[in-house]
Design a protein around this motif. Structure first.
Motif, PDB file in Angstrom:
ATOM      1  N   LEU A 195      54.883  32.387  12.211  1.00  2.00           N
ATOM      2  CA  LEU A 195      55.540  32.709  13.479  1.00  2.00           C
ATOM      3  C   LEU A 195      56.014  34.154  13.537  1.00  2.00           C
ATOM      4  N   THR A 196      56.467  34.697  12.423  1.00  2.00           N
ATOM      5  CA  THR A 196      56.980  36.068  12.439  1.00  2.00           C
ATOM      6  C   THR A 196      55.878  37.122  12.423  1.00  2.00           C
ATOM      7  N   VAL A 197      54.687  36.776  11.953  1.00  2.00           N
ATOM      8  CA  VAL A 197      53.588  37.750  11.971  1.00  2.00           C
ATOM      9  C   VAL A 197      52.745  37.631  13.236  1.00  2.00           C
ATOM     10  N   SER A 198      53.124  36.728  14.122  1.00  2.00           N
ATOM     11  CA  SER A 198      52.352  36.490  15.343  1.00  2.00           C
ATOM     12  C   SER A 198      52.668  37.529  16.414  1.00  2.00           C
ATOM     13  N   VAL A 199      52.260  38.747  16.147  1.00  4.09           N
ATOM     14  CA  VAL A 199      52.462  39.833  17.096  1.00  4.09           C
ATOM     15  C   VAL A 199      51.157  40.604  17.240  1.00  4.09           C
ATOM     16  N   GLY A 200      51.072  41.369  18.280  1.00  2.56           N
ATOM     17  CA  GLY A 200      49.908  42.227  18.483  1.00  2.56           C
ATOM     18  C   GLY A 200      48.606  41.456  18.512  1.00  2.56           C
ATOM     19  N   ALA A 201      47.631  41.964  17.801  1.00  2.00           N
ATOM     20  CA  ALA A 201      46.296  41.362  17.787  1.00  2.00           C
ATOM     21  C   ALA A 201      46.293  39.976  17.154  1.00  2.00           C
ATOM     22  N   TRP A 202      47.235  39.710  16.253  1.00  2.00           N
ATOM     23  CA  TRP A 202      47.264  38.412  15.579  1.00  2.00           C
ATOM     24  C   TRP A 202      47.798  37.318  16.494  1.00  2.00           C
ATOM     25  N   LEU A 203      48.561  37.673  17.517  1.00  2.00           N
ATOM     26  CA  LEU A 203      49.130  36.680  18.416  1.00  2.00           C
ATOM     27  C   LEU A 203      48.037  35.846  19.076  1.00  2.00           C
ATOM     28  N   ASN A 204      46.972  36.489  19.517  1.00  2.00           N
ATOM     29  CA  ASN A 204      45.876  35.761  20.157  1.00  2.00           C
ATOM     30  C   ASN A 204      45.267  34.746  19.196  1.00  2.00           C
ATOM     31  N   LEU A 205      45.077  35.127  17.957  1.00  4.02           N
ATOM     32  CA  LEU A 205      44.508  34.210  16.972  1.00  4.02           C
ATOM     33  C   LEU A 205      45.438  33.024  16.741  1.00  4.02           C
ATOM     34  N   VAL A 206      46.717  33.289  16.587  1.00  8.09           N
ATOM     35  CA  VAL A 206      47.687  32.216  16.322  1.00  8.09           C
ATOM     36  C   VAL A 206      47.765  31.260  17.507  1.00  8.09           C
ATOM     37  N   THR A 207      47.683  31.770  18.722  1.00  9.66           N
ATOM     38  CA  THR A 207      47.807  30.905  19.896  1.00  9.66           C
ATOM     39  C   THR A 207      46.525  30.173  20.262  1.00  9.66           C
ATOM     40  N   THR A 208      45.389  30.612  19.724  1.00 10.89           N
ATOM     41  CA  THR A 208      44.122  29.967  20.078  1.00 10.89           C
ATOM     42  C   THR A 208      43.464  29.196  18.944  1.00 10.89           C
ATOM     43  N   SER A 209      43.908  29.378  17.735  1.00 17.64           N
ATOM     44  CA  SER A 209      43.296  28.707  16.594  1.00 17.64           C
ATOM     45  C   SER A 209      43.786  27.264  16.474  1.00 17.64           C
ATOM     46  N   PRO A 210      42.894  26.283  16.586  1.00 22.24           N
ATOM     47  CA  PRO A 210      43.316  24.886  16.441  1.00 22.24           C
ATOM     48  C   PRO A 210      43.948  24.588  15.079  1.00 22.24           C
ATOM     49  N   SER A 211      43.435  25.168  14.016  1.00 29.29           N
ATOM     50  CA  SER A 211      43.988  24.877  12.696  1.00 29.29           C
ATOM     51  C   SER A 211      45.382  25.478  12.525  1.00 29.29           C
ATOM     52  N   ILE A 212      45.622  26.663  13.066  1.00 27.25           N
ATOM     53  CA  ILE A 212      46.951  27.263  12.986  1.00 27.25           C
ATOM     54  C   ILE A 212      47.915  26.498  13.892  1.00 27.25           C
ATOM     55  N   GLN A 213      47.455  26.088  15.059  1.00 25.38           N
ATOM     56  CA  GLN A 213      48.291  25.301  15.965  1.00 25.38           C
ATOM     57  C   GLN A 213      48.739  23.993  15.304  1.00 25.38           C
ATOM     58  N   LYS A 214      47.857  23.381  14.534  1.00 27.14           N
ATOM     59  CA  LYS A 214      48.208  22.150  13.821  1.00 27.14           C
ATOM     60  C   LYS A 214      49.166  22.441  12.671  1.00 27.14           C
ATOM     61  N   ALA A 215      48.970  23.553  11.991  1.00 26.22           N
ATOM     62  CA  ALA A 215      49.863  23.925  10.889  1.00 26.22           C
ATOM     63  C   ALA A 215      51.277  24.203  11.398  1.00 26.22           C
ATOM     64  N   LEU A 216      51.392  24.647  12.644  1.00 25.63           N
ATOM     65  CA  LEU A 216      52.692  24.926  13.244  1.00 25.63           C
ATOM     66  C   LEU A 216      53.277  23.714  13.971  1.00 25.63           C
ATOM     67  N   TYR A 217      52.578  22.599  13.942  1.00 28.12           N
ATOM     68  CA  TYR A 217      52.991  21.371  14.633  1.00 28.12           C
ATOM     69  C   TYR A 217      53.010  21.546  16.148  1.00 28.12           C
ATOM     70  N   PHE A 218      52.201  22.451  16.669  1.00 27.14           N
ATOM     71  CA  PHE A 218      52.105  22.636  18.118  1.00 27.14           C
ATOM     72  C   PHE A 218      51.071  21.698  18.717  1.00 27.14           C
ATOM     73  N   THR A 219      50.110  21.272  17.903  1.00 28.25           N
ATOM     74  CA  THR A 219      49.045  20.384  18.328  1.00 28.25           C
ATOM     75  C   THR A 219      49.010  19.197  17.380  1.00 28.25           C
ATOM     76  N   PRO A 220      48.887  17.981  17.900  1.00 25.26           N
ATOM     77  CA  PRO A 220      48.862  16.822  16.998  1.00 25.26           C
ATOM     78  C   PRO A 220      47.587  16.771  16.163  1.00 25.26           C
ATOM     79  N   ILE A 221      47.717  16.191  15.017  1.00 23.49           N
ATOM     80  CA  ILE A 221      46.562  15.962  14.143  1.00 23.49           C
ATOM     81  C   ILE A 221      45.992  14.606  14.511  1.00 23.49           C
ATOM     82  N   THR A 222      44.708  14.555  14.765  1.00 20.83           N
ATOM     83  CA  THR A 222      44.086  13.293  15.162  1.00 20.83           C
ATOM     84  C   THR A 222      43.956  12.360  13.969  1.00 20.83           C
TER      85      THR A 222
END
Length: 109
Positions: free
Chosen positions: A42-69
């Motif tokens: 969450l703290t490194v999610s700035v600049g160019a990395w923000l797009n990756l963190v917000t669009t990556s399904p695996s990172i979204q699951k690691a952050l508990y933003f998306t449920p694991i099926t």
């Protein structure tokens, strides 16, 4: 000269250009970030990395933003978000609820 050279101790030395290349490759950066703890991601999610963190399904699951099926994890197994559990302990009672007095909502008037 090769991209990585081995020193006498068999350690691979890297250059700033190599590190930049790795961190600018979304697929490689994603594999690195998903191994980090939630607070660091969450703290490194700035600049160019923000797009990756917000669009990556695996990172979204690691952050508990998306449920694991069910096909990706244990069926019917619920895991509490460790960061929320750490930051808001009164909201997450211990498994042994006999020693838990409950959350006091009187402060929210």
């Amino acid at each position: 000269m090769t991209a990585a050279t081995k020193s006498k101790t068999n350690k691979v030395s890297t250059t700033p250009a190599m590190a930049s290349s790795v961190l600018n490759t979304p697929e490689t950066l994603e594999m690195i970030l998903v191994q980090l703890d939630m607070r660091t991601i969450l703290t490194v999610s700035v600049g160019a990395w923000l797009n990756l963190v917000t669009t990556s399904p695996s990172i979204q699951k690691a952050l508990y933003f998306t449920p694991i099926t069910e096909s990706e994890g244990e069926p019917n197994e619920k895991t509490l978000n460790p960061l929320l559990k750490e930051e808001f302990p009164p909201m997450f009672p211990p498994k042994d609820s006999s020693s838990y007095d409950g959350f006091d909502f009187s402060d929210f008037k």
